[in-house]
Design a protein around this motif. Sequence first.
Motif, PDB file in Angstrom:
ATOM      1  N   ALA A   4      -6.193   0.797   0.347  1.00 51.24           N
ATOM      2  CA  ALA A   4      -5.465  -0.024   1.318  1.00 51.24           C
ATOM      3  C   ALA A   4      -6.328  -0.302   2.542  1.00 51.24           C
ATOM      4  CB  ALA A   4      -4.174   0.668   1.734  1.00 51.24           C
ATOM      5  N   THR A   5      -6.048  -1.432   3.169  1.00 52.31           N
ATOM      6  CA  THR A   5      -6.747  -1.770   4.405  1.00 52.31           C
ATOM      7  C   THR A   5      -5.770  -2.382   5.402  1.00 52.31           C
ATOM      8  OG1 THR A   5      -8.656  -2.956   5.337  1.00 52.31           O
ATOM      9  CG2 THR A   5      -7.394  -4.099   3.624  1.00 52.31           C
ATOM     10  N   ASP A   6      -6.075  -2.232   6.671  1.00 51.07           N
ATOM     11  CA  ASP A   6      -5.225  -2.762   7.745  1.00 51.07           C
ATOM     12  C   ASP A   6      -6.060  -2.779   9.019  1.00 51.07           C
ATOM     13  OD1 ASP A   6      -1.932  -3.000   8.367  1.00 51.07           O
ATOM     14  OD2 ASP A   6      -3.168  -2.477  10.095  1.00 51.07           O
ATOM     15  N   PRO A   7      -5.920  -3.810   9.841  1.00 53.75           N
ATOM     16  CA  PRO A   7      -6.725  -3.872  11.066  1.00 53.75           C
ATOM     17  C   PRO A   7      -6.451  -2.760  12.067  1.00 53.75           C
ATOM     18  CG  PRO A   7      -5.857  -6.041  10.520  1.00 53.75           C
ATOM     19  CD  PRO A   7      -5.162  -5.056   9.619  1.00 53.75           C
ATOM     20  N   GLU A   8      -5.236  -2.195  12.053  1.00 57.66           N
ATOM     21  CA  GLU A   8      -4.877  -1.232  13.095  1.00 57.66           C
ATOM     22  C   GLU A   8      -4.208   0.044  12.597  1.00 57.66           C
ATOM     23  OE1 GLU A   8      -5.714  -1.401  16.174  1.00 57.66           O
ATOM     24  OE2 GLU A   8      -6.488  -3.461  16.221  1.00 57.66           O
ATOM     25  N   VAL A  67      -4.436  -3.017  -1.573  1.00 56.98           N
ATOM     26  CA  VAL A  67      -3.222  -3.293  -0.811  1.00 56.98           C
ATOM     27  C   VAL A  67      -3.620  -3.788   0.577  1.00 56.98           C
ATOM     28  CG1 VAL A  67      -1.143  -2.303   0.208  1.00 56.98           C
ATOM     29  CG2 VAL A  67      -1.859  -1.603  -2.082  1.00 56.98           C
ATOM     30  N   LEU A  68      -3.268  -5.029   0.854  1.00 60.61           N
ATOM     31  CA  LEU A  68      -3.610  -5.631   2.141  1.00 60.61           C
ATOM     32  C   LEU A  68      -2.447  -5.437   3.108  1.00 60.61           C
ATOM     33  CD1 LEU A  68      -5.258  -8.972   0.959  1.00 60.61           C
ATOM     34  CD2 LEU A  68      -6.243  -6.681   1.138  1.00 60.61           C
ATOM     35  N   GLY A  69      -2.588  -4.462   3.987  1.00 59.78           N
ATOM     36  CA  GLY A  69      -1.567  -4.178   4.982  1.00 59.78           C
ATOM     37  C   GLY A  69      -0.975  -2.806   4.841  1.00 59.78           C
ATOM     38  N   LEU A  70      -0.752  -2.148   5.976  1.00 56.50           N
ATOM     39  CA  LEU A  70      -0.110  -0.835   6.018  1.00 56.50           C
ATOM     40  C   LEU A  70       0.990  -0.782   7.073  1.00 56.50           C
ATOM     41  CD1 LEU A  70      -3.342   1.311   5.687  1.00 56.50           C
ATOM     42  CD2 LEU A  70      -1.451   1.295   4.046  1.00 56.50           C
ATOM     43  N   SER A  71       0.800  -1.492   8.177  1.00 58.17           N
ATOM     44  CA  SER A  71       1.834  -1.534   9.216  1.00 58.17           C
ATOM     45  C   SER A  71       3.035  -2.322   8.719  1.00 58.17           C
ATOM     46  CB  SER A  71       1.283  -2.174  10.489  1.00 58.17           C
ATOM     47  OG  SER A  71       0.813  -3.485  10.233  1.00 58.17           O
ATOM     48  N   PHE A  72       4.205  -2.091   9.335  1.00 58.45           N
ATOM     49  CA  PHE A  72       5.407  -2.758   8.860  1.00 58.45           C
ATOM     50  C   PHE A  72       5.424  -4.238   9.202  1.00 58.45           C
ATOM     51  CE2 PHE A  72       6.957  -2.384  13.165  1.00 58.45           C
ATOM     52  CZ  PHE A  72       7.936  -3.366  13.295  1.00 58.45           C
ATOM     53  N   LYS A  73       4.579  -4.639  10.157  1.00 57.71           N
ATOM     54  CA  LYS A  73       4.456  -6.048  10.539  1.00 57.71           C
ATOM     55  C   LYS A  73       3.085  -6.233  11.158  1.00 57.71           C
ATOM     56  CE  LYS A  73       6.299  -7.661  14.263  1.00 57.71           C
ATOM     57  NZ  LYS A  73       7.225  -8.096  15.335  1.00 57.71           N
ATOM     58  N   PRO A  74       2.590  -7.476  11.244  1.00 60.68           N
ATOM     59  CA  PRO A  74       1.291  -7.683  11.877  1.00 60.68           C
ATOM     60  C   PRO A  74       1.345  -7.433  13.377  1.00 60.68           C
ATOM     61  CG  PRO A  74       2.309  -9.791  11.322  1.00 60.68           C
ATOM     62  CD  PRO A  74       3.173  -8.728  10.716  1.00 60.68           C
ATOM     63  N   HIS A  75       0.163  -7.243  13.968  1.00 59.36           N
ATOM     64  CA  HIS A  75       0.006  -7.001  15.412  1.00 59.36           C
ATOM     65  C   HIS A  75       0.667  -5.687  15.827  1.00 59.36           C
ATOM     66  CE1 HIS A  75      -1.366 -11.109  15.375  1.00 59.36           C
ATOM     67  NE2 HIS A  75      -0.199 -11.526  14.950  1.00 59.36           N
ATOM     68  N   SER A  76       0.664  -4.719  14.930  1.00 55.34           N
ATOM     69  CA  SER A  76       1.247  -3.405  15.214  1.00 55.34           C
ATOM     70  C   SER A  76       0.535  -2.364  14.358  1.00 55.34           C
ATOM     71  CB  SER A  76       2.749  -3.407  14.882  1.00 55.34           C
ATOM     72  OG  SER A  76       3.292  -2.103  14.964  1.00 55.34           O
ATOM     73  N   ASP A  77       0.513  -1.109  14.848  1.00 59.69           N
ATOM     74  CA  ASP A  77      -0.016  -0.026  14.027  1.00 59.69           C
ATOM     75  C   ASP A  77       1.107   0.902  13.558  1.00 59.69           C
ATOM     76  OD1 ASP A  77       0.638   1.261  16.388  1.00 59.69           O
ATOM     77  OD2 ASP A  77      -1.298   2.254  16.653  1.00 59.69           O
ATOM     78  N   ASP A  91      -8.395  -4.716  -9.534  1.00 53.36           N
ATOM     79  CA  ASP A  91      -7.755  -5.361 -10.681  1.00 53.36           C
ATOM     80  C   ASP A  91      -6.587  -6.228 -10.231  1.00 53.36           C
ATOM     81  OD1 ASP A  91      -9.168  -4.168 -13.066  1.00 53.36           O
ATOM     82  OD2 ASP A  91      -8.567  -2.346 -12.022  1.00 53.36           O
ATOM     83  N   VAL A  92      -5.944  -5.836  -9.126  1.00 60.00           N
ATOM     84  CA  VAL A  92      -4.866  -6.622  -8.544  1.00 60.00           C
ATOM     85  C   VAL A  92      -4.968  -6.524  -7.020  1.00 60.00           C
ATOM     86  CG1 VAL A  92      -2.358  -6.916  -8.288  1.00 60.00           C
ATOM     87  CG2 VAL A  92      -3.302  -6.225 -10.491  1.00 60.00           C
ATOM     88  N   VAL A  93      -4.736  -7.635  -6.351  1.00 57.13           N
ATOM     89  CA  VAL A  93      -4.677  -7.666  -4.894  1.00 57.13           C
ATOM     90  C   VAL A  93      -3.220  -7.883  -4.493  1.00 57.13           C
ATOM     91  CG1 VAL A  93      -5.408  -8.861  -2.801  1.00 57.13           C
ATOM     92  CG2 VAL A  93      -7.001  -8.619  -4.721  1.00 57.13           C
ATOM     93  N   VAL A  94      -2.711  -7.021  -3.611  1.00 54.73           N
ATOM     94  CA  VAL A  94      -1.321  -7.123  -3.172  1.00 54.73           C
ATOM     95  C   VAL A  94      -1.299  -7.360  -1.665  1.00 54.73           C
ATOM     96  CG1 VAL A  94       0.951  -6.046  -3.146  1.00 54.73           C
ATOM     97  CG2 VAL A  94      -0.648  -5.485  -4.977  1.00 54.73           C
ATOM     98  N   LEU A  95      -0.798  -8.526  -1.262  1.00 53.22           N
ATOM     99  CA  LEU A  95      -0.623  -8.814   0.167  1.00 53.22           C
ATOM    100  C   LEU A  95       0.767  -8.347   0.590  1.00 53.22           C
ATOM    101  CD1 LEU A  95      -1.334 -10.197   2.882  1.00 53.22           C
ATOM    102  CD2 LEU A  95      -0.260 -12.254   1.972  1.00 53.22           C
ATOM    103  N   VAL A  96       0.812  -7.381   1.530  1.00 56.39           N
ATOM    104  CA  VAL A  96       2.110  -6.850   1.932  1.00 56.39           C
ATOM    105  C   VAL A  96       2.395  -6.992   3.424  1.00 56.39           C
ATOM    106  CG1 VAL A  96       3.631  -5.080   0.971  1.00 56.39           C
ATOM    107  CG2 VAL A  96       1.211  -4.899   0.583  1.00 56.39           C
ATOM    108  N   THR A  97       1.386  -7.038   4.264  1.00 61.72           N
ATOM    109  CA  THR A  97       1.583  -7.267   5.700  1.00 61.72           C
ATOM    110  C   THR A  97       0.798  -8.513   6.077  1.00 61.72           C
ATOM    111  OG1 THR A  97       1.665  -4.869   6.034  1.00 61.72           O
ATOM    112  CG2 THR A  97       1.495  -6.240   8.000  1.00 61.72           C
ATOM    113  N   GLU A  98       1.485  -9.501   6.654  1.00 65.07           N
ATOM    114  CA  GLU A  98       0.866 -10.813   6.831  1.00 65.07           C
ATOM    115  C   GLU A  98       0.030 -10.915   8.099  1.00 65.07           C
ATOM    116  OE1 GLU A  98       5.288 -11.537   7.842  1.00 65.07           O
ATOM    117  OE2 GLU A  98       4.028  -9.984   6.984  1.00 65.07           O
TER     118      GLU A  98
END
Length: 437
Positions: A354-358, A321-331, A384-391
């Motif tokens: 899951a991974t997220d920069p912040e 899962v790519l992204g955890l914050s509700f939007k980019p540039h935020s934690d 097995d699957v990559v899911v982009l959720v926070t851009e």
Amino acid sequence: MKISVIGCGYLGAVHASAMAELGHDVVGIDVDAAKIASLAAGNPPFFEPGLPEILISATASGRLRFSTDIADAAGSQVHFIAVGTPQKAGSHAADLTYVDAAVSALIPHLAPGDLVVGKSTVPVGTAARLAEQVESSGSGASLAWNPEFLREGFAVRDTLTPDRLVYGVPAGVAGEQPAALLNEIYASALAAGTPLVVTDYATAELVKVSANAFLATKISFINAMAEIAEVTGADVTQLAEAIGFDDRIGRKFLGAGVGFGGGCLPKDIRAFTARAEELGRGESVAFLKEVDKINLRRRQRVVDLTVEALGEKLHGSKVAVLGLSFKPHSDDVRDSPALDVAVQLHGLGVDVVATDPEAIHNARVRHPQLGYEALIDDALRDADVVVLVTEWPEFRALDPIWAASLVRNRVVVDARNSYDPQVWRAAGWAYYGLGRP
């Protein structure tokens, strides 16, 4: 000017730092001693681009200090109320406990000519009630409402160079001094030509919630069109582009995907609905309930697409899962669609990494059961699957050929419609988008 900011959470910390950066003498006050110590040391307790720089600059200059004692607000001429208004437990209504407590605690320290300025997002009618409380206290102070329009990730810029200013002040002569004080505070923005609307309390309160309601409606509208596109074979991204050329509609906020989240938009439209019902006008904003439902359905759609991509094998399958914050540039992970999707998939027996920069720390505190990786390649490895959720930009720029060298199966669920399906399919990936063939 001498300013106090009551409440040093996301809104208050940014506002206090920005006001000091503009040259004002500011004291930020909060009951959370750990938060105050962190801010005083120049360390914001949350991620916001540009905030550490102005926080350090302002504290080093001596124009910004922090305290846990409300008595330190005495001597300031303008007092901003910037505390939270969360959703009440078991209700959609806003909880005004912190707003009421802040005003009550501040009143004994007010002096004649002082101005209390509300910035918190509140139900319409709150400012008039608080104004009466301030005026009847015998302090000689008055009240104005100055709603905030901050975007997480751009909050510093939005405070220093706002796209508009709104003052809610008393009618007639009584509103002249409050407006003049606010003009002095925002002198640089006004000199730069920032549009100003001076109005009454109720209108100022409604401006904020109306703006949020409109944006939420626009997002849910295009997501509703995505639902139709999915059963007709249409492409919602091309649909959005075509209708966005109409100046009356515009392209912004017409990005179909997993929907909106965060600590403001969802709870604000629910509180708006609750307040309208209290006023006997619930039917006027009844559509916002459907806006909320559409938004939540898109999260489920992402989960369903991921399950479809996995087939019958859920247990033991790995989903990155790519992204955890509700939007980019935020934690911020409050009501985050990304975190919601990750938790739902985990509940189905999927091995979620899951991974997220912040936002990893904040997500782990809330959901320690998930797997987390700081590096994107570690999250992708054997997925097995990559899911982009926070851009986040680094996720949007993901190279499908490089990613293919790490995953077990080349399957991507693009929950933000950020990728070019042709490019990814040409690299051998099975591509799933929202509202796209």
